[in-house]
Write a protein that holds these residues in place. Structure first.
Motif, PDB file in Angstrom:
ATOM      1  N   TYR A   1      39.922  24.763  72.673  1.00  0.00           N
ATOM      2  CA  TYR A   1      39.025  24.901  73.827  1.00  0.00           C
ATOM      3  C   TYR A   1      39.784  24.739  75.132  1.00  0.00           C
ATOM      4  O   TYR A   1      40.951  24.336  75.144  1.00  0.00           O
ATOM      5  CB  TYR A   1      37.891  23.869  73.766  1.00  0.00           C
ATOM      6  N   ASN A   2      39.093  25.017  76.211  1.00  0.00           N
ATOM      7  CA  ASN A   2      39.577  24.758  77.563  1.00  0.00           C
ATOM      8  C   ASN A   2      38.548  23.885  78.266  1.00  0.00           C
ATOM      9  O   ASN A   2      37.339  24.110  78.137  1.00  0.00           O
ATOM     10  CB  ASN A   2      39.759  26.060  78.358  1.00  0.00           C
ATOM     11  N   TYR A   3      39.034  22.906  79.000  1.00  0.00           N
ATOM     12  CA  TYR A   3      38.132  22.070  79.777  1.00  0.00           C
ATOM     13  C   TYR A   3      37.614  22.835  80.996  1.00  0.00           C
ATOM     14  O   TYR A   3      38.295  23.710  81.521  1.00  0.00           O
ATOM     15  CB  TYR A   3      38.846  20.806  80.258  1.00  0.00           C
ATOM     16  N   LYS A   4      36.442  22.468  81.461  1.00  0.00           N
ATOM     17  CA  LYS A   4      35.823  23.072  82.647  1.00  0.00           C
ATOM     18  C   LYS A   4      36.372  22.370  83.891  1.00  0.00           C
ATOM     19  O   LYS A   4      35.692  21.561  84.523  1.00  0.00           O
ATOM     20  CB  LYS A   4      34.300  22.938  82.567  1.00  0.00           C
ATOM     21  N   THR A   5      37.610  22.678  84.212  1.00  0.00           N
ATOM     22  CA  THR A   5      38.296  21.980  85.305  1.00  0.00           C
ATOM     23  C   THR A   5      37.643  22.216  86.661  1.00  0.00           C
ATOM     24  O   THR A   5      37.617  21.313  87.494  1.00  0.00           O
ATOM     25  CB  THR A   5      39.776  22.395  85.364  1.00  0.00           C
ATOM     26  N   GLN A   6      37.134  23.420  86.898  1.00  0.00           N
ATOM     27  CA  GLN A   6      36.521  23.710  88.210  1.00  0.00           C
ATOM     28  C   GLN A   6      35.176  23.016  88.376  1.00  0.00           C
ATOM     29  O   GLN A   6      34.789  22.662  89.480  1.00  0.00           O
ATOM     30  CB  GLN A   6      36.397  25.213  88.407  1.00  0.00           C
ATOM     31  N   GLN A   7      34.450  22.801  87.274  1.00  0.00           N
ATOM     32  CA  GLN A   7      33.155  22.130  87.360  1.00  0.00           C
ATOM     33  C   GLN A   7      33.298  20.620  87.503  1.00  0.00           C
ATOM     34  O   GLN A   7      32.387  19.961  87.989  1.00  0.00           O
ATOM     35  CB  GLN A   7      32.312  22.448  86.122  1.00  0.00           C
TER      36      GLN A   7
ATOM     37  N   HIS B   1      40.166  15.416  86.726  1.00  0.00           N
ATOM     38  CA  HIS B   1      41.562  15.840  86.518  1.00  0.00           C
ATOM     39  C   HIS B   1      41.810  16.242  85.060  1.00  0.00           C
ATOM     40  O   HIS B   1      42.779  15.821  84.444  1.00  0.00           O
ATOM     41  CB  HIS B   1      42.541  14.741  86.937  1.00  0.00           C
ATOM     42  N   LEU B   2      40.917  17.047  84.528  1.00  0.00           N
ATOM     43  CA  LEU B   2      41.019  17.498  83.140  1.00  0.00           C
ATOM     44  C   LEU B   2      42.185  18.461  82.979  1.00  0.00           C
ATOM     45  O   LEU B   2      42.563  19.166  83.910  1.00  0.00           O
ATOM     46  CB  LEU B   2      39.715  18.179  82.713  1.00  0.00           C
ATOM     47  N   LYS B   3      42.707  18.500  81.785  1.00  0.00           N
ATOM     48  CA  LYS B   3      43.813  19.387  81.450  1.00  0.00           C
ATOM     49  C   LYS B   3      43.366  20.842  81.606  1.00  0.00           C
ATOM     50  O   LYS B   3      42.297  21.218  81.134  1.00  0.00           O
ATOM     51  CB  LYS B   3      44.228  19.106  79.999  1.00  0.00           C
ATOM     52  N   GLY B   4      44.172  21.656  82.259  1.00  0.00           N
ATOM     53  CA  GLY B   4      43.781  23.034  82.538  1.00  0.00           C
ATOM     54  C   GLY B   4      44.265  24.050  81.525  1.00  0.00           C
ATOM     55  O   GLY B   4      43.967  25.230  81.639  1.00  0.00           O
ATOM     56  N   THR B   5      44.992  23.610  80.509  1.00  0.00           N
ATOM     57  CA  THR B   5      45.510  24.543  79.511  1.00  0.00           C
ATOM     58  C   THR B   5      44.731  24.413  78.209  1.00  0.00           C
ATOM     59  O   THR B   5      43.910  23.516  78.050  1.00  0.00           O
ATOM     60  CB  THR B   5      47.007  24.270  79.247  1.00  0.00           C
ATOM     61  N   ASN B   6      45.020  25.302  77.281  1.00  0.00           N
ATOM     62  CA  ASN B   6      44.365  25.288  75.974  1.00  0.00           C
ATOM     63  C   ASN B   6      44.577  23.929  75.304  1.00  0.00           C
ATOM     64  O   ASN B   6      45.657  23.363  75.361  1.00  0.00           O
ATOM     65  CB  ASN B   6      44.943  26.414  75.113  1.00  0.00           C
ATOM     66  N   ASP B   7      43.539  23.418  74.669  1.00  0.00           N
ATOM     67  CA  ASP B   7      43.633  22.122  74.001  1.00  0.00           C
ATOM     68  C   ASP B   7      43.031  22.214  72.609  1.00  0.00           C
ATOM     69  O   ASP B   7      42.364  23.186  72.265  1.00  0.00           O
ATOM     70  CB  ASP B   7      42.899  21.060  74.826  1.00  0.00           C
ATOM     71  N   PHE B   8      43.285  21.192  71.810  1.00  0.00           N
ATOM     72  CA  PHE B   8      42.813  21.120  70.432  1.00  0.00           C
ATOM     73  C   PHE B   8      42.124  19.780  70.226  1.00  0.00           C
ATOM     74  O   PHE B   8      42.580  18.770  70.741  1.00  0.00           O
ATOM     75  CB  PHE B   8      43.987  21.224  69.451  1.00  0.00           C
ATOM     76  N   GLY B   9      41.046  19.780  69.471  1.00  0.00           N
ATOM     77  CA  GLY B   9      40.379  18.513  69.204  1.00  0.00           C
ATOM     78  C   GLY B   9      39.033  18.709  68.551  1.00  0.00           C
ATOM     79  O   GLY B   9      38.737  19.742  67.963  1.00  0.00           O
ATOM     80  N   LEU B  10      38.226  17.685  68.678  1.00  0.00           N
ATOM     81  CA  LEU B  10      36.878  17.683  68.124  1.00  0.00           C
ATOM     82  C   LEU B  10      35.880  17.640  69.275  1.00  0.00           C
ATOM     83  O   LEU B  10      36.220  17.239  70.385  1.00  0.00           O
ATOM     84  CB  LEU B  10      36.682  16.461  67.225  1.00  0.00           C
TER      85      LEU B  10
END
Length: 176
Positions: free
Chosen positions: A65-71, A76-85
């Protein structure tokens, strides 16, 4: 402790009341040493082995997923592709590993709210490690048991390799 930072750190001291945690950090946290978690036997009660770990792990739904950094710029969420639950998915299976947090509101010097408070759920990923270890051990037991079965039937297979049925199958394959 409340700290907020992006990619460039500056030395500022912020004091905030964090009723949900001993500290709150908005953005990445860098540690130059090792982080240790309390785990001494004297601190624990009702100790039991983790059972059915493979079943628990089978229910987890890892995502990319990608975090909704603009919202949510204040987080200060990570702006690149991430992995998790997804916390809401994990909460159904292991509610003990999901907890609610509040990103505090941010005000300017006049008291005007720049960023509102954000209520969100977070996951204790570290607590998944013992479940992963238990699941690995369960799988290893299954593998070891299958190896034992193979070792038991291997002499039978070798002994019966030259039966008429086996020769007949080999003859069919060679004529194709």
């Amino acid at each position: 402790v409340y700290a907020s930072g992006g990619t460039n750190c500056t030395t500022t001291v912020s004091l905030a009341t964090c009723p949900d945690a001993a500290g709150y950090f908005s953005g990445d946290v860098g540690v130059t040493g090792t982080v240790y978690w309390s785990s001494d036997l004297i601190l624990k009660d009702n100790i039991m082995d983790i059972t059915n770990a493979s079943s628990i792990l089978g229910q987890l739904m890892p995502k990319t997923y990608n975090y909704k950094t603009q919202q949510f710029p204040s987080m200060h969420l990570k702006g690149t592709n991430d992995f998790g639950l997804i916390a809401e998915d994990l909460e159904i299976i292991l509610p003990e590993l999901v907890r609610g947090f509040k990103e505090p509101e941010v005000k300017d010097s006049l008291g005007t709210i720049i960023y509102p408070q954000i209520d969100y759920k977070a996951i204790n990923y570290t607590a998944l490690i013992p479940i992963l270890i238990a699941g690995f051990k369960e799988q290893q037991q299954t593998i070891d048991s299958l190896i034992n079965v193979l070792n038991l039937i291997q002499p039978f297979i070798q002994q019966n390799q030259n039966t008429p049925f086996q020769n007949q199958n080999r003859d069919r394959k060679s004529t194709r």
